[in-house]
Design an enzyme around this catalytic site. Structure first.
Site, PDB file in Angstrom:
ATOM      1  N   LYS A  53       4.158 -11.357  -0.937  1.00 23.26           N
ATOM      2  CA  LYS A  53       4.703 -12.060   0.235  1.00 23.26           C
ATOM      3  C   LYS A  53       3.880 -13.304   0.537  1.00 23.26           C
ATOM      4  O   LYS A  53       4.426 -14.382   0.806  1.00 23.26           O
ATOM      5  CB  LYS A  53       4.736 -11.112   1.448  1.00 23.26           C
ATOM      6  CG  LYS A  53       5.810 -10.052   1.321  1.00 23.26           C
ATOM      7  CD  LYS A  53       5.692  -8.940   2.349  1.00 23.26           C
ATOM      8  CE  LYS A  53       6.730  -7.852   2.042  1.00 23.26           C
ATOM      9  NZ  LYS A  53       6.652  -6.669   2.906  1.00 23.26           N
ATOM     10  N   GLN A  97       2.956  -4.314   7.409  1.00 28.72           N
ATOM     11  CA  GLN A  97       3.367  -3.608   6.194  1.00 28.72           C
ATOM     12  C   GLN A  97       3.408  -2.101   6.455  1.00 28.72           C
ATOM     13  O   GLN A  97       2.428  -1.521   6.934  1.00 28.72           O
ATOM     14  CB  GLN A  97       2.388  -3.940   5.048  1.00 28.72           C
ATOM     15  CG  GLN A  97       2.804  -3.382   3.714  1.00 28.72           C
ATOM     16  CD  GLN A  97       4.101  -4.004   3.176  1.00 28.72           C
ATOM     17  OE1 GLN A  97       4.289  -5.216   3.262  1.00 28.72           O
ATOM     18  NE2 GLN A  97       4.972  -3.193   2.632  1.00 28.72           N
ATOM     19  N   ASP A 120      11.031  -8.914  10.042  1.00 25.94           N
ATOM     20  CA  ASP A 120      11.583  -7.757   9.322  1.00 25.94           C
ATOM     21  C   ASP A 120      12.859  -7.259  10.000  1.00 25.94           C
ATOM     22  O   ASP A 120      13.619  -6.497   9.407  1.00 25.94           O
ATOM     23  CB  ASP A 120      10.560  -6.610   9.282  1.00 25.94           C
ATOM     24  CG  ASP A 120       9.760  -6.590   7.978  1.00 25.94           C
ATOM     25  OD1 ASP A 120      10.249  -7.166   6.986  1.00 25.94           O
ATOM     26  OD2 ASP A 120       8.670  -5.994   7.965  1.00 25.94           O
TER      27      ASP A 120
END
Ligand code: NDP
Length: 283
Positions: A53, A97, A120
């Site tokens: 990422k 994460q 997200d």
């Protein structure tokens, strides 16, 4: 193989080139898209995802911050950092994460991300907005799947779509997006009776259950579009999806491979969400 290959690497590359151009235009106006990624612990897979990422951000000309904590960190330290990032004008997207270590309340952590920076799309406010049909952030994996349909010119209206899996990050938002695109949607899960009955009538089949090569050719309607979200590691170390690619590609009209299908699109759509957040912020 008879199915058309839906190439995630190629699609991701062309989208990322566009994002880079848009990021440069934004930077020229004084705003560089910025993403903060928080990693707690030392899970090797999570470390790889986070590294990918951060690298993707650099390649697209985005600013990024990788913030790491040891597995036994006090959750309050993470909450305090999130509060700082929420207020930081150089950061447009924040992601934590997953999975987090057991002593964390993951829902509480996701809730602590400002909804306007929740790239997200997991915050309840953004889940609600998606449900109501006016999403602010679409969760990256199903967002990437929808890009395949758009890019390949696959009209979803009136199609029978079957989603295997009902997780909050893939199955549920996927089903919602297909519904909003006017497909007739069935969601299957571990308690579904006669799964093959459902898969065999799917014009669009999305497999997101996390079981290696679970979907076999006899479960697929000839001419279906098959999207394989699964990522499974085989005993020999190789990756494979939830679909038996060799067999299913003989009956499907189009199929995504693993690797090189949905995977590259997931990170690409994280960039999309971060860029969109920065563009919104810059007006
Ligand atoms: P989860 O484990 O959270 O969910 C799996 C879902 O599959 C559950 O809803 C479960 O049902 C269902 N399921 C499990 N076994 C069966 C079965 N035999 N029949 C029908 N349904 C079943 O997984 P995720 O949604 O997080 O991920 C799914 C897969 O996608 C994984 O392989 C993951 O690695 C991959 N993935 C790939 C990404 C990418 O970028 N390509 C991104 C995210 C995930 P129930 O709810 O009843 O337990």
């Amino acid at each position: 193989m008879t199915a058309r290959l839906l190439d995630g690497n190629a699609l991701a590359q062309s989208l990322r080139a566009d994002f880079k151009t848009r990021a440069e235009a934004l930077a020229a106006r004084g705003t560089r898209p910025g993403l903060a990624v928080i990693l707690v612990g030392e899970d090797p897979a999570s470390q790889v995802y986070v590294r990918n990422k951060v690298n993707a951000c650099a390649q697209a000309g985005f600013h990024s911050e990788k913030i790491t904590y040891p597995p036994d960190v006090d959750p309050q330290v993470v909450f305090d950092r999130l509060a700082e990032l929420n207020a930081d004008p150089t950061i447009h997207g924040i992601l934590v994460q997953l999975p987090l270590p057991k002593h964390f309340d993951s829902d509480a952590v996701l809730k602590a991300i400002a909804p306007a920076k929740d790239v997200d799309g997991f915050h309840a406010e953004n889940v609600g907005a998606l449900m109501q049909g006016h999403p602010r952030f679409i969760p990256c994996t199903p967002y990437g799947v929808m890009k395949f349909f758009a890019d390949a010119g696959i009209d979803l209206r009136g199609k029978e779509a079957v989603v295997l899996g009902r997780s909050n990050i893939v199955g549920k938002p996927m089903a919602m997006l297909l519904l909003q695109a006017s497909a007739t949607v069935t969601v299957c899960h571990s308690q579904t009776r006669d799964l093959a009955f459902h898969t065999r009538r799917a014009d669009i089949l999305v497999a997101a259950l996390g079981k290696a090569r679970f979907v076999t050719a006899d479960m697929v309607k000839p001419g279906a579009v098959v999207i394989d979200v699964g990522i499974n590691r085989l005993p020999d170390g190789k990756l494979c999806g939830d679909v038996d690619f060799a067999g299913v590609s003989e009956v499907a009209a189009a199929i995504t491979p693993v690797p090189g299908g949905v995977g590259p699109m997931t990170i690409t759509m994280l960039l999309a969400n971060t860029l969109e957040a920065a563009e919104r912020e810059a007006g």
